[in-house]
Motif scaffolding. Structure first.
Motif, short mmCIF file in Angstrom:
data_model
loop_
_atom_site.label_atom_id
_atom_site.label_comp_id
_atom_site.label_asym_id
_atom_site.label_seq_id
_atom_site.Cartn_x
_atom_site.Cartn_y
_atom_site.Cartn_z
N MET A 121 -9.30 -23.00 -7.79
CA MET A 121 -10.01 -24.21 -8.20
C MET A 121 -9.77 -24.45 -9.69
N LYS A 122 -9.80 -25.73 -10.12
CA LYS A 122 -9.71 -26.06 -11.54
C LYS A 122 -11.09 -25.95 -12.21
N CYS A 132 -17.92 -24.14 -14.90
CA CYS A 132 -16.74 -23.46 -15.44
C CYS A 132 -15.51 -24.37 -15.27
N LEU A 133 -14.71 -24.41 -16.33
CA LEU A 133 -13.42 -25.10 -16.32
C LEU A 133 -12.33 -24.04 -16.45
N LEU A 134 -11.44 -23.94 -15.41
CA LEU A 134 -10.39 -22.93 -15.44
C LEU A 134 -9.04 -23.52 -15.84
N GLN A 135 -8.89 -24.80 -15.68
CA GLN A 135 -7.62 -25.45 -16.05
C GLN A 135 -7.93 -26.86 -16.55
N SER A 136 -7.65 -27.06 -17.85
CA SER A 136 -7.96 -28.35 -18.44
C SER A 136 -7.33 -28.42 -19.83
N SER A 164 -29.29 -20.56 -29.74
CA SER A 164 -28.95 -19.85 -28.51
C SER A 164 -27.51 -20.13 -28.14
N VAL A 165 -26.92 -19.15 -27.42
CA VAL A 165 -25.54 -19.29 -26.94
C VAL A 165 -25.59 -19.93 -25.57
N GLY A 166 -24.93 -21.08 -25.43
CA GLY A 166 -24.93 -21.78 -24.15
C GLY A 166 -23.55 -21.97 -23.55
N ARG A 167 -22.51 -21.51 -24.27
CA ARG A 167 -21.15 -21.73 -23.76
C ARG A 167 -20.21 -20.71 -24.36
N ILE A 168 -19.17 -20.33 -23.58
CA ILE A 168 -18.09 -19.46 -24.05
C ILE A 168 -16.77 -20.12 -23.62
N THR A 169 -15.89 -20.34 -24.57
CA THR A 169 -14.59 -20.95 -24.29
C THR A 169 -13.49 -20.17 -25.01
N TYR A 170 -12.30 -20.36 -24.51
CA TYR A 170 -11.15 -19.74 -25.17
C TYR A 170 -10.69 -20.62 -26.33
N GLY A 171 -10.57 -19.96 -27.49
CA GLY A 171 -10.15 -20.69 -28.68
C GLY A 171 -8.62 -20.78 -28.79
N ALA A 201 -7.70 -19.66 -11.36
CA ALA A 201 -7.10 -20.91 -11.80
C ALA A 201 -5.81 -21.18 -11.00
N PRO A 202 -5.47 -22.44 -10.76
CA PRO A 202 -4.24 -22.76 -10.03
C PRO A 202 -2.99 -22.26 -10.77
N GLY A 203 -1.96 -21.97 -10.02
CA GLY A 203 -0.68 -21.56 -10.58
C GLY A 203 -0.56 -20.06 -10.75
N GLY A 204 -1.53 -19.31 -10.40
CA GLY A 204 -1.42 -17.85 -10.47
C GLY A 204 -1.61 -17.27 -11.84
#
Length: 236
Positions: A121-122, A132-136, A164-171, A201-204
């Motif tokens: 799933m994306k 959660c966003l896995l591909q964007s 408070s911490v409400g989100r974690i994303t890749y920088g 995430a799609p594409g392996g």
């Protein structure tokens, strides 16, 4: 010669008196015979004395000694009140205990324990409201539902929009970063998945996430990094 009859008469009278004296002697002997009778009477007195001492006195003595005395009653015991305990110290941090993994190895162990093939799933959302966003091209990571941020005043600092911490994303460097966010990365159309689901995430490539009731754990096997976000948070 005329005195002879008188003399004979006097002799007969003397003899008669003597005879009468002899007849009274046996009656005088009867007195000793009465004495034994009185002795028999005195012999009966000892017979009464033993009968009283042997029949009444022994019967009373056993009855007094055979009755045991009741033991002295013990005073009632009173339970002592418990000693006061020192009040528990308040926690030094308001952040909840982190029940999720804190290292990459711990995160992989949780995936292996599930042993399920991940769905592709994306983006997705969980029953707890985590998105959660896995591909964007916009962002990659996960965000808690509004109002469910993990308290982190020390991390967010006084200048942050929230404490408070409400989100974690890749920088940009390819590592996960915790954010004290007041905005959102949510987009409509995310599919709801249940606890215990594994999503890739799609594409392996890219992120592999595991959904649990305590939160979401995601890893990036390409650089062996990851994060956990739920009732607590951690980045590794």
């Amino acid at each position: 010669m005329r005195r002879l009859p008188h003399l004979m008469l006097a002799a007969l009278l003397v003899f008669g008196v003597a005879a009468c004296g002899d007849d009274d002697e046996p009656s005088g002997d009867a007195t000793p015979s009465d004495t034994p009778t009185s002795e028999v009477t005195t012999s009966e007195t000892p017979s009464e004395t033993p009968s009283e001492s042997t029949s009444e006195t022994p019967s009373e003595s056993p009855s007094q000694t055979s009755t045991p005395k009741p033991p002295p009653s013990q005073p009632p015991t009173t339970a002592l009140p418990p000693e006061p305990t020192a009040p528990s110290q308040p926690p030094t941090s308001t952040a909840p205990t982190n029940p999720g993994p804190t290292t990459y190895a711990e995160a992989l162990a949780r995936f292996d324990a599930r042993g399920t093939e991940p769905a592709t799933m994306k983006r997705f959302r969980t029953p707890a409201g985590t998105y959660c966003l896995l591909q964007s091209d916009f962002a990659i990571g996960c965000e808690l539902d509004s109002g469910k941020g993990v308290p982190a005043a020390d991390y967010c600092g006084p200048d942050g929009p929230v404490d408070s911490v409400g989100r974690i994303t890749y920088g940009e460097a390819g590592n996960p970063v915790a954010e004290c966010n007041s905005d959102t990365i949510r987009e409509p159309g995310a599919k709801l998945v249940g606890d215990g689901s594994a999503i890739a995430a799609p594409g392996g490539g890219g992120l592999l996430c595991l959904v649990e009731d305590i939160g979401v754990t995601c890893v990036d096997k390409s650089n062996q990094t990851g994060f956990y976000l739920g009732t607590g948070y951690s980045v590794f």
